[in-house]
Design an enzyme around this catalytic site. Structure first.
Site, PDB file in Angstrom:
ATOM      1  N   TRP A   1       0.862  -1.179   0.000  1.00  0.00           N
ATOM      2  CA  TRP A   1       0.000   0.000   0.000  1.00  0.00           C
ATOM      3  C   TRP A   1       0.898   1.228   0.000  1.00  0.00           C
ATOM      4  O   TRP A   1       1.844   1.318   0.784  1.00  0.00           O
ATOM      5  CB  TRP A   1      -0.920   0.059   1.228  1.00  0.00           C
ATOM      6  CG  TRP A   1      -1.607   1.397   1.287  1.00  0.00           C
ATOM      7  CD1 TRP A   1      -2.613   1.829   0.471  1.00  0.00           C
ATOM      8  CD2 TRP A   1      -1.272   2.502   2.141  1.00  0.00           C
ATOM      9  NE1 TRP A   1      -2.934   3.136   0.772  1.00  0.00           N
ATOM     10  CE2 TRP A   1      -2.127   3.563   1.793  1.00  0.00           C
ATOM     11  CE3 TRP A   1      -0.343   2.687   3.159  1.00  0.00           C
ATOM     12  CZ2 TRP A   1      -2.075   4.810   2.421  1.00  0.00           C
ATOM     13  CZ3 TRP A   1      -0.279   3.928   3.798  1.00  0.00           C
ATOM     14  CH2 TRP A   1      -1.158   4.976   3.423  1.00  0.00           C
TER      15      TRP A   1
ATOM     16  N   GLU B   1      -3.077  -2.707  -2.588  1.00  0.00           N
ATOM     17  CA  GLU B   1      -4.245  -2.144  -1.888  1.00  0.00           C
ATOM     18  C   GLU B   1      -4.655  -0.765  -2.390  1.00  0.00           C
ATOM     19  O   GLU B   1      -3.944   0.222  -2.188  1.00  0.00           O
ATOM     20  CB  GLU B   1      -3.911  -2.069  -0.384  1.00  0.00           C
ATOM     21  CG  GLU B   1      -5.053  -1.533   0.469  1.00  0.00           C
ATOM     22  CD  GLU B   1      -4.692  -1.471   1.954  1.00  0.00           C
ATOM     23  OE1 GLU B   1      -3.531  -1.741   2.324  1.00  0.00           O
ATOM     24  OE2 GLU B   1      -5.594  -1.122   2.743  1.00  0.00           O
TER      25      GLU B   1
ATOM     26  N   LYS C   1      -7.132   2.714  -2.606  1.00  0.00           N
ATOM     27  CA  LYS C   1      -7.719   3.614  -1.603  1.00  0.00           C
ATOM     28  C   LYS C   1      -8.424   4.759  -2.311  1.00  0.00           C
ATOM     29  O   LYS C   1      -8.068   5.106  -3.437  1.00  0.00           O
ATOM     30  CB  LYS C   1      -6.600   4.128  -0.694  1.00  0.00           C
ATOM     31  CG  LYS C   1      -7.060   4.918   0.506  1.00  0.00           C
ATOM     32  CD  LYS C   1      -5.937   5.071   1.522  1.00  0.00           C
ATOM     33  CE  LYS C   1      -6.384   5.981   2.654  1.00  0.00           C
ATOM     34  NZ  LYS C   1      -5.435   6.009   3.770  1.00  0.00           N
TER      35      LYS C   1
ATOM     36  N   ASP D   1      -9.914  -3.010   1.420  1.00  0.00           N
ATOM     37  CA  ASP D   1      -9.956  -2.468   2.785  1.00  0.00           C
ATOM     38  C   ASP D   1     -11.330  -1.847   2.979  1.00  0.00           C
ATOM     39  O   ASP D   1     -11.758  -1.008   2.165  1.00  0.00           O
ATOM     40  CB  ASP D   1      -8.834  -1.427   2.945  1.00  0.00           C
ATOM     41  CG  ASP D   1      -8.767  -0.831   4.335  1.00  0.00           C
ATOM     42  OD1 ASP D   1      -9.815  -0.367   4.837  1.00  0.00           O
ATOM     43  OD2 ASP D   1      -7.669  -0.781   4.924  1.00  0.00           O
TER      44      ASP D   1
ATOM     45  N   HIS E   1     -11.827   1.974   2.500  1.00  0.00           N
ATOM     46  CA  HIS E   1     -11.228   2.631   1.335  1.00  0.00           C
ATOM     47  C   HIS E   1     -12.187   2.928   0.193  1.00  0.00           C
ATOM     48  O   HIS E   1     -11.777   3.032  -0.962  1.00  0.00           O
ATOM     49  CB  HIS E   1     -10.047   1.806   0.832  1.00  0.00           C
ATOM     50  CG  HIS E   1      -8.858   1.897   1.743  1.00  0.00           C
ATOM     51  ND1 HIS E   1      -7.607   1.469   1.395  1.00  0.00           N
ATOM     52  CD2 HIS E   1      -8.746   2.402   2.994  1.00  0.00           C
ATOM     53  CE1 HIS E   1      -6.772   1.681   2.407  1.00  0.00           C
ATOM     54  NE2 HIS E   1      -7.444   2.239   3.383  1.00  0.00           N
TER      55      HIS E   1
ATOM     56  N   HIS F   1      -8.718  -6.186   4.194  1.00  0.00           N
ATOM     57  CA  HIS F   1      -8.338  -5.426   5.371  1.00  0.00           C
ATOM     58  C   HIS F   1      -9.647  -5.042   6.028  1.00  0.00           C
ATOM     59  O   HIS F   1     -10.310  -4.108   5.587  1.00  0.00           O
ATOM     60  CB  HIS F   1      -7.551  -4.165   5.000  1.00  0.00           C
ATOM     61  CG  HIS F   1      -6.082  -4.381   4.949  1.00  0.00           C
ATOM     62  ND1 HIS F   1      -5.182  -3.371   4.802  1.00  0.00           N
ATOM     63  CD2 HIS F   1      -5.355  -5.528   5.087  1.00  0.00           C
ATOM     64  CE1 HIS F   1      -3.955  -3.882   4.822  1.00  0.00           C
ATOM     65  NE2 HIS F   1      -4.034  -5.177   4.982  1.00  0.00           N
TER      66      HIS F   1
ATOM     67  N   ASP G   1     -12.443   7.103   6.674  1.00  0.00           N
ATOM     68  CA  ASP G   1     -11.571   5.944   6.868  1.00  0.00           C
ATOM     69  C   ASP G   1     -10.877   6.052   8.229  1.00  0.00           C
ATOM     70  O   ASP G   1      -9.669   6.192   8.318  1.00  0.00           O
ATOM     71  CB  ASP G   1     -10.548   5.922   5.717  1.00  0.00           C
ATOM     72  CG  ASP G   1      -9.608   4.731   5.797  1.00  0.00           C
ATOM     73  OD1 ASP G   1      -9.999   3.714   6.379  1.00  0.00           O
ATOM     74  OD2 ASP G   1      -8.480   4.834   5.273  1.00  0.00           O
TER      75      ASP G   1
ATOM     76  N   ASP H   1     -10.616   3.927  10.769  1.00  0.00           N
ATOM     77  CA  ASP H   1      -9.976   2.741  11.341  1.00  0.00           C
ATOM     78  C   ASP H   1     -10.350   2.496  12.800  1.00  0.00           C
ATOM     79  O   ASP H   1      -9.484   2.287  13.647  1.00  0.00           O
ATOM     80  CB  ASP H   1      -8.449   2.814  11.155  1.00  0.00           C
ATOM     81  CG  ASP H   1      -8.052   2.684   9.691  1.00  0.00           C
ATOM     82  OD1 ASP H   1      -8.277   1.613   9.117  1.00  0.00           O
ATOM     83  OD2 ASP H   1      -7.539   3.675   9.118  1.00  0.00           O
TER      84      ASP H   1
ATOM     85  N   ASP I   1      -7.352  -4.337   9.959  1.00  0.00           N
ATOM     86  CA  ASP I   1      -6.602  -3.089   9.796  1.00  0.00           C
ATOM     87  C   ASP I   1      -7.342  -1.949  10.485  1.00  0.00           C
ATOM     88  O   ASP I   1      -8.200  -1.310   9.886  1.00  0.00           O
ATOM     89  CB  ASP I   1      -6.398  -2.783   8.300  1.00  0.00           C
ATOM     90  CG  ASP I   1      -5.554  -1.537   8.091  1.00  0.00           C
ATOM     91  OD1 ASP I   1      -4.963  -1.037   9.070  1.00  0.00           O
ATOM     92  OD2 ASP I   1      -5.485  -1.051   6.942  1.00  0.00           O
TER      93      ASP I   1
HETATM   94  C1  RNT Z   1      -3.911   2.793   4.776  1.00  0.00           C
HETATM   95  C2  RNT Z   1      -4.022   1.351   4.476  1.00  0.00           C
HETATM   96  C3  RNT Z   1      -2.920   0.492   4.991  1.00  0.00           C
HETATM   97  C4  RNT Z   1      -2.489   0.852   6.392  1.00  0.00           C
HETATM   98  C5  RNT Z   1      -1.507  -0.096   7.008  1.00  0.00           C
HETATM   99  C6  RNT Z   1      -0.871   0.454   8.242  1.00  0.00           C
HETATM  100  O1  RNT Z   1      -5.034   3.497   4.501  1.00  0.00           O
HETATM  101  O2  RNT Z   1      -5.244   0.869   4.931  1.00  0.00           O
HETATM  102  O3  RNT Z   1      -3.267  -0.833   4.887  1.00  0.00           O
HETATM  103  O4  RNT Z   1      -3.567   0.982   7.246  1.00  0.00           O
HETATM  104  O5  RNT Z   1      -0.590  -0.492   6.069  1.00  0.00           O
HETATM  105 ZN    ZN Z   2      -5.560  -1.242   4.818  1.00  0.00          ZN
END
Ligand code: RNT
Ligand code: ZN
Length: 422
Positions: free
Chosen positions: A189, A230, A232, A263, A266, A290, A298, A300, A330
């Site tokens: 990523w 990955e 986003k 993810d 994302h 993720h 986003d 998390d 994640d």
């Molecule tokens: C960032 C991505 C990525 C990170 C990690 C720490 O938006 O989701 O995967 O969260 O690599």
């Molecule tokens: Zn991620």
């Protein structure tokens, strides 16, 4: 608060009978659940800090908020915290490492110099516990990423640096896979994106594709390493255009035969990755998830047992072969006990998978028969089935705490260990 073994077993027996009446084998569901590993993300343990101790800003559009005491400061502390979390989670799982969690013995080892030797202690830790390892190059929290661009940077020297970092990361992944006898998913990523409207979106995307091709040039055996990338939508400071967008990577994965990483934070806020799984599995043999929880953005947050998570798990199971979907977590919350954050999120992921594995077959049969009324009725009735009794029994049979009993263990660990860290 905790139920007794007798209560757990009695509730399980009744639940098993009820599920049997719906044509569901609880025994089979539990057997399948034990076969699905979840890859715990090491970065929940120290707020995406890593062990370079260079005092760099996280950057890359990532943000960790909160200052709950007790974050892991050393690899040994992080491993001890992971051991604690794993003891509270039923089943056998994996650990997902980021490159800047290497152990560099106090020396300055730049990202383009990392080697499997820097992860020796992690490999030993994983081997002793029968835990598989996954890996990620760290393309943020570094001076050479301060502009917000890495693999797509206009400067050839900067691109070269990050290409070398990612190339070495795959080799480390392959070393993990070889040492542990289980393929490592190495996920790339990069934060690359524009704060404001770019004049040229195409050139950086061309550069990103070229850099990735360079990184993946050397074939590595799939029994040791699997490459994932990955996409986003946006990040803080990269609101206007992300170079590695959804379309960019979907095309890349299909043409280059790579794993696509979905993810859950994302995409646009009302868009769920649950609906994407069956589509991408048509064109890609394997994917990576993720699993995260975005609150308005986003953000998390720790994964909860919400509709989104249940839908994701349902699709993994409904598509027929969970082995094609590598499940990683994640999220990063620094406002609560970090070991609890791992435990809550992982137990929820497993609980969601269990609910999916216990889905009455009559729901799909109703759809096949064209009876959409029955489908909806059964979908709603199924929400009341006693999966909790099956989950408690599973935790009990795996010698992990039942119900909220694990919280007492976390409190004890906090008093003895994490709470003493300053
Ligand atoms: C960032 C991505 C990525 C990170 C990690 C720490 O938006 O989701 O995967 O969260 O690599
Ligand atoms: Zn991620």
């Amino acid at each position: 608060m905790a139920s007794t073994a007798k209560q757990v077993t009695a509730a399980f027996k009744l639940a098993e009978e009820l599920y049997a009446a719906y044509g569901v084998s609880v025994e089979k569901a539990l057997r399948r659940l034990t076969e699905i590993p979840i890859s715990l993300h090491c970065w929940q343990g120290d707020d995406v800090g890593g062990f370079e101790h260079a005092g760099k800003e996280l950057g890359g559009g990532l943000a960790v908020t909160g200052n709950y005491p007790g974050k892991a400061r050393t690899p040994d502390e992080l491993r001890a915290d992971l051991d604690m979390a794993l003891s509270l989670i039923p089943g056998s799982h994996r650990l997902n490492l980021h490159a800047f969690y290497g152990e560099f013995g106090g020396k300055k080892v730049d990202r383009d110099e990392i080697e499997p030797a820097h992860f020796k202690a992690w490999i030993e830790w994983a081997k002793e516990r029968g835990v598989g390892l996954d890996f990620n190059p760290t393309c943020f929290a570094h001076v050479k990423a301060a502009s917000g661009f890495t693999l797509s940077h206009a400067d050839k020297g900067i691109r070269k640096f990050w290409i070398e970092h990612c190339r070495r990361s795959r080799e480390i992944g392959a070393a993990f896979g070889k040492a542990l006898g289980s393929p490592c998913v190495t996920n790339v990523w990069v934060p690359d994106g524009f704060k404001d409207t770019p004049a040229d979106r195409q050139a950086p995307r061309e550069r990103l594709a070229d850099s990735l091709d360079e990184i993946f040039k050397k074939p590595l055996p799939s029994k040791h390493n699997l490459d994932a990338v990955e996409p986003k939508l946006f990040g803080i400071g990269a609101e206007s255009c992300t170079v590695g967008s959804a379309e960019f990577y979907l095309g890349y994965c299909i043409t280059r035969k790579k794993l696509l990483c979905l993810d859950s934070g994302h995409y646009h806020p009302t868009e769920s990755i649950a609906d994407k799984i069956s589509s991408v599995l048509l064109y890609l043999p394997e994917i990576l998830l993720h699993v995260s929880r975005g609150v308005r953005w986003d953000s998390d947050h720790v994964v909860t047992l919400d509709d989104d998570l249940r839908n994701i798990a349902r699709e993994i199971i409904a598509c027929g072969d969970p082995g094609r979907v590598h499940i990683g977590l994640d999220y990063f919350d620094a406002s609560i006990n970090r070991v609890a954050a791992w435990t809550i999120g992982t137990r929820n992921m497993l609980r969601a998978l269990l609910i999916a594995l216990l889905e009455p077959p009559a729901i799909r049969a109703a759809e096949v028969a064209g009876d959409t009324t029955a489908r909806l009725a059964l979908q709603e009735e199924a929400k009341g089935l006693p999966y909790g009794a099956v989950w408690d029994f599973y935790c009990h049979s795996q010698e992990t705490p039942v119900g909220g009993a694990w919280l007492a263990d976390i409190r004890r660990y906090e008093d003895a260990v994490t709470g003493k860290r300053r």
